[in-house]
Design a protein around this motif. Structure first.
Motif, PDB file in Angstrom:
ATOM      1  N   GLU A 100       2.807  18.117  42.300  1.00 56.97           N
ATOM      2  CA  GLU A 100       3.535  17.998  40.380  1.00 56.97           C
ATOM      3  C   GLU A 100       4.632  17.452  40.537  1.00 56.97           C
ATOM      4  O   GLU A 100       5.857  18.208  41.193  1.00 56.97           O
ATOM      5  CB  GLU A 100       2.898  19.281  39.680  1.00 56.97           C
ATOM      6  N   PRO A 101       5.439  16.425  39.902  1.00 57.93           N
ATOM      7  CA  PRO A 101       5.866  15.775  39.308  1.00 57.93           C
ATOM      8  C   PRO A 101       6.792  16.865  38.874  1.00 57.93           C
ATOM      9  O   PRO A 101       6.720  17.802  38.291  1.00 57.93           O
ATOM     10  CB  PRO A 101       5.943  14.866  38.151  1.00 57.93           C
ATOM     11  N   LEU A 102       7.937  17.325  39.338  1.00 61.24           N
ATOM     12  CA  LEU A 102       9.501  17.733  38.382  1.00 61.24           C
ATOM     13  C   LEU A 102       9.182  19.689  39.028  1.00 61.24           C
ATOM     14  O   LEU A 102       9.249  20.194  38.278  1.00 61.24           O
ATOM     15  CB  LEU A 102       9.598  17.805  37.295  1.00 61.24           C
ATOM     16  N   SER A 103       8.618  19.927  40.331  1.00 61.09           N
ATOM     17  CA  SER A 103       7.802  21.160  40.216  1.00 61.09           C
ATOM     18  C   SER A 103       9.357  21.391  41.065  1.00 61.09           C
ATOM     19  O   SER A 103       9.308  20.940  42.188  1.00 61.09           O
ATOM     20  CB  SER A 103       6.792  21.000  41.152  1.00 61.09           C
ATOM     21  N   GLY A 104       9.036  23.358  41.471  1.00 57.38           N
ATOM     22  CA  GLY A 104      10.490  23.266  42.941  1.00 57.38           C
ATOM     23  C   GLY A 104      11.515  23.388  42.327  1.00 57.38           C
ATOM     24  O   GLY A 104      11.953  22.748  41.715  1.00 57.38           O
ATOM     25  N   GLY A 105      12.055  24.010  42.955  1.00 61.98           N
ATOM     26  CA  GLY A 105      13.656  24.057  42.406  1.00 61.98           C
ATOM     27  C   GLY A 105      14.814  25.135  42.384  1.00 61.98           C
ATOM     28  O   GLY A 105      13.853  26.332  42.899  1.00 61.98           O
ATOM     29  N   MET A 106      15.407  25.878  42.657  1.00 57.68           N
ATOM     30  CA  MET A 106      16.387  26.554  41.855  1.00 57.68           C
ATOM     31  C   MET A 106      17.516  26.587  40.692  1.00 57.68           C
ATOM     32  O   MET A 106      18.024  25.467  40.749  1.00 57.68           O
ATOM     33  CB  MET A 106      16.848  26.509  43.693  1.00 57.68           C
ATOM     34  N   LYS A 107      17.627  28.209  40.313  1.00 58.93           N
ATOM     35  CA  LYS A 107      18.204  27.982  39.579  1.00 58.93           C
ATOM     36  C   LYS A 107      19.295  29.253  40.280  1.00 58.93           C
ATOM     37  O   LYS A 107      18.786  30.391  39.961  1.00 58.93           O
ATOM     38  CB  LYS A 107      17.500  28.446  38.410  1.00 58.93           C
ATOM     39  N   LEU A 108      20.268  29.273  39.964  1.00 62.57           N
ATOM     40  CA  LEU A 108      21.531  31.160  40.038  1.00 62.57           C
ATOM     41  C   LEU A 108      23.130  30.958  38.966  1.00 62.57           C
ATOM     42  O   LEU A 108      23.075  29.680  38.756  1.00 62.57           O
ATOM     43  CB  LEU A 108      22.645  30.090  41.757  1.00 62.57           C
ATOM     44  N   ASN A 109      22.509  32.338  38.567  1.00 65.33           N
ATOM     45  CA  ASN A 109      23.512  31.787  37.855  1.00 65.33           C
ATOM     46  C   ASN A 109      24.713  33.342  37.834  1.00 65.33           C
ATOM     47  O   ASN A 109      24.122  34.493  38.022  1.00 65.33           O
ATOM     48  CB  ASN A 109      22.438  31.948  36.295  1.00 65.33           C
ATOM     49  N   ILE A 110      25.521  33.471  38.050  1.00 64.88           N
ATOM     50  CA  ILE A 110      26.201  34.662  38.385  1.00 64.88           C
ATOM     51  C   ILE A 110      27.609  34.767  37.184  1.00 64.88           C
ATOM     52  O   ILE A 110      28.479  33.812  37.281  1.00 64.88           O
ATOM     53  CB  ILE A 110      26.929  34.506  40.012  1.00 64.88           C
ATOM     54  N   GLU A 111      27.485  35.945  36.958  1.00 69.98           N
ATOM     55  CA  GLU A 111      28.503  36.098  35.808  1.00 69.98           C
ATOM     56  C   GLU A 111      29.584  37.212  36.354  1.00 69.98           C
ATOM     57  O   GLU A 111      29.265  38.307  36.869  1.00 69.98           O
ATOM     58  CB  GLU A 111      28.178  35.845  34.330  1.00 69.98           C
ATOM     59  N   HIS A 112      31.128  36.885  36.036  1.00 73.02           N
ATOM     60  CA  HIS A 112      31.396  38.184  37.098  1.00 73.02           C
ATOM     61  C   HIS A 112      32.963  38.388  35.363  1.00 73.02           C
ATOM     62  O   HIS A 112      33.289  36.804  35.511  1.00 73.02           O
ATOM     63  CB  HIS A 112      31.907  37.854  38.772  1.00 73.02           C
ATOM     64  N   VAL A 113      33.484  39.354  35.784  1.00 71.15           N
ATOM     65  CA  VAL A 113      34.901  39.302  35.537  1.00 71.15           C
ATOM     66  C   VAL A 113      36.695  38.614  36.564  1.00 71.15           C
ATOM     67  O   VAL A 113      35.927  39.371  37.369  1.00 71.15           O
ATOM     68  CB  VAL A 113      35.538  40.628  34.529  1.00 71.15           C
ATOM     69  N   ASP A 114      37.086  37.961  35.563  1.00 70.51           N
ATOM     70  CA  ASP A 114      37.928  37.394  36.676  1.00 70.51           C
ATOM     71  C   ASP A 114      39.044  37.502  36.930  1.00 70.51           C
ATOM     72  O   ASP A 114      39.672  37.743  36.036  1.00 70.51           O
ATOM     73  CB  ASP A 114      37.934  35.697  36.624  1.00 70.51           C
ATOM     74  N   LYS A 115      39.553  39.197  36.959  1.00 72.00           N
ATOM     75  CA  LYS A 115      40.856  39.615  37.389  1.00 72.00           C
ATOM     76  C   LYS A 115      41.992  39.279  37.830  1.00 72.00           C
ATOM     77  O   LYS A 115      43.213  39.291  37.772  1.00 72.00           O
ATOM     78  CB  LYS A 115      40.474  40.805  38.190  1.00 72.00           C
ATOM     79  N   LYS A 116      41.614  37.524  38.213  1.00 73.04           N
ATOM     80  CA  LYS A 116      42.788  36.840  39.238  1.00 73.04           C
ATOM     81  C   LYS A 116      43.841  36.358  38.184  1.00 73.04           C
ATOM     82  O   LYS A 116      45.050  36.192  38.688  1.00 73.04           O
ATOM     83  CB  LYS A 116      42.482  35.994  40.271  1.00 73.04           C
ATOM     84  N   VAL A 117      43.533  36.261  37.118  1.00 69.81           N
ATOM     85  CA  VAL A 117      44.185  35.439  35.523  1.00 69.81           C
ATOM     86  C   VAL A 117      45.297  36.679  35.015  1.00 69.81           C
ATOM     87  O   VAL A 117      44.619  37.350  34.473  1.00 69.81           O
ATOM     88  CB  VAL A 117      43.440  34.563  35.257  1.00 69.81           C
ATOM     89  N   LYS A 118      45.699  35.968  34.341  1.00 69.57           N
ATOM     90  CA  LYS A 118      46.815  37.018  33.224  1.00 69.57           C
ATOM     91  C   LYS A 118      46.329  37.866  32.326  1.00 69.57           C
ATOM     92  O   LYS A 118      45.949  39.040  32.227  1.00 69.57           O
ATOM     93  CB  LYS A 118      47.696  36.260  32.842  1.00 69.57           C
ATOM     94  N   CYS A 119      44.941  37.188  32.020  1.00 66.96           N
ATOM     95  CA  CYS A 119      44.087  37.244  30.577  1.00 66.96           C
ATOM     96  C   CYS A 119      42.340  37.583  32.116  1.00 66.96           C
ATOM     97  O   CYS A 119      41.822  36.772  31.115  1.00 66.96           O
ATOM     98  CB  CYS A 119      44.151  36.443  29.446  1.00 66.96           C
ATOM     99  N   PRO A 120      42.316  38.874  31.945  1.00 67.94           N
ATOM    100  CA  PRO A 120      40.902  38.703  32.266  1.00 67.94           C
ATOM    101  C   PRO A 120      39.625  38.291  30.922  1.00 67.94           C
ATOM    102  O   PRO A 120      40.172  38.529  29.916  1.00 67.94           O
ATOM    103  CB  PRO A 120      40.298  40.272  33.305  1.00 67.94           C
ATOM    104  N   ASN A 121      38.545  37.124  32.180  1.00 64.48           N
ATOM    105  CA  ASN A 121      37.898  36.966  31.078  1.00 64.48           C
ATOM    106  C   ASN A 121      36.934  36.708  32.068  1.00 64.48           C
ATOM    107  O   ASN A 121      36.407  36.554  33.040  1.00 64.48           O
ATOM    108  CB  ASN A 121      37.753  35.642  30.417  1.00 64.48           C
ATOM    109  N   VAL A 122      35.346  36.603  31.380  1.00 60.16           N
ATOM    110  CA  VAL A 122      34.305  36.732  31.960  1.00 60.16           C
ATOM    111  C   VAL A 122      34.095  35.027  32.251  1.00 60.16           C
ATOM    112  O   VAL A 122      33.998  33.502  31.385  1.00 60.16           O
ATOM    113  CB  VAL A 122      32.941  36.704  31.233  1.00 60.16           C
ATOM    114  N   ARG A 123      33.977  34.557  33.849  1.00 59.49           N
ATOM    115  CA  ARG A 123      33.344  32.487  34.764  1.00 59.49           C
ATOM    116  C   ARG A 123      32.277  33.218  35.137  1.00 59.49           C
ATOM    117  O   ARG A 123      31.551  34.174  35.000  1.00 59.49           O
ATOM    118  CB  ARG A 123      34.571  33.271  36.017  1.00 59.49           C
TER     119      ARG A 123
END
Length: 137
Positions: A100-123
Motif C-alpha cells: 500500500e502507498p504510504l504504508s510502514g514507518g516509524m514514530k518516536l516521541n521522547i519527552e524529558h525534563v532538561d535539568k542542564k539548563v538554568k530553568c528546567p523545562n520539558v524537552r
C-alpha cells in the motif's frame, strides 16, 4: 635422419621442461589455493566477530535503545548513545511496509525534563518517518 633425430630430441627436451614447469606451477597453484582458502576463512571469522560486536560500527551509536526489565519497570532509554533521564513520556511506533502507498514507518516521541539548563523545562525529541510523517499529533 640426423635432422629428424635432433628435432625429436629438442621436442622431447621442451616437453620434459614444460612438464617440470607445469608441475612447479601446479604446486604453486595448490599452495595459493590453500592460502586463499585460509584467508577466506579468516575474513569470514573477522566478519562474524564484527557482526557480534554490532557490525563494527564503533563511531556511531544506535539511534534508539529501549531496555525494559519487566512490565512495570521504568524503561531505560538511550537516544544516540546518551541515556535519557527524567523521562516524562516515551512513545515508539513501528509498522512494516506493505504494498500500500504510504504504508510502514516509524514514530518516536521522547519527552524529558532538561535539568542542564538554568530553568528546567520539558524537552521533546520527535522523529516521524513513512506514514507517520503525515500525522498531526
Amino acid at each position: 635422419m640426423l635432422i629428424v633425430t635432433e628435432m625429436t630430441n629438442r621436442v622431447e627436451g621442451v616437453t620434459k621442461r614444460t612438464e617440470k614447469e607445469f608441475e612447479v606451477l601446479e604446486k604453486e597453484a595448490r599452495k595459493l589455493g590453500k592460502q586463499t582458502k585460509r584467508s577466506c576463512n579468516e575474513a569470514h571469522d573477522a566478519l562474524k566477530t564484527l557482526a557480534e560486536l554490532g557490525g563494527g560500527r564503533t563511531d556511531k551509536p544506535p539511534l534508539l535503545v529501549i531496555e525494559l526489565e519487566n512490565e512495570t519497570a521504568v524503561p531505560k532509554v538511550f537516544y544516540k548513545g546518551e541515556e535519557m533521564t527524567a523521562k516524562v513520556h516515551v512513545g515508539f511506533d513501528w509498522e512494516t511496509r506493505s504494498c500500500e502507498p504510504l504504508s510502514g514507518g516509524m514514530k518516536l516521541n521522547i519527552e524529558h525534563v532538561d535539568k542542564k539548563v538554568k530553568c528546567p523545562n520539558v524537552r521533546q525529541i520527535t522523529h516521524k518517518v513513512g506514514k507517520f510523517a503525515f500525522d498531526d499529533e
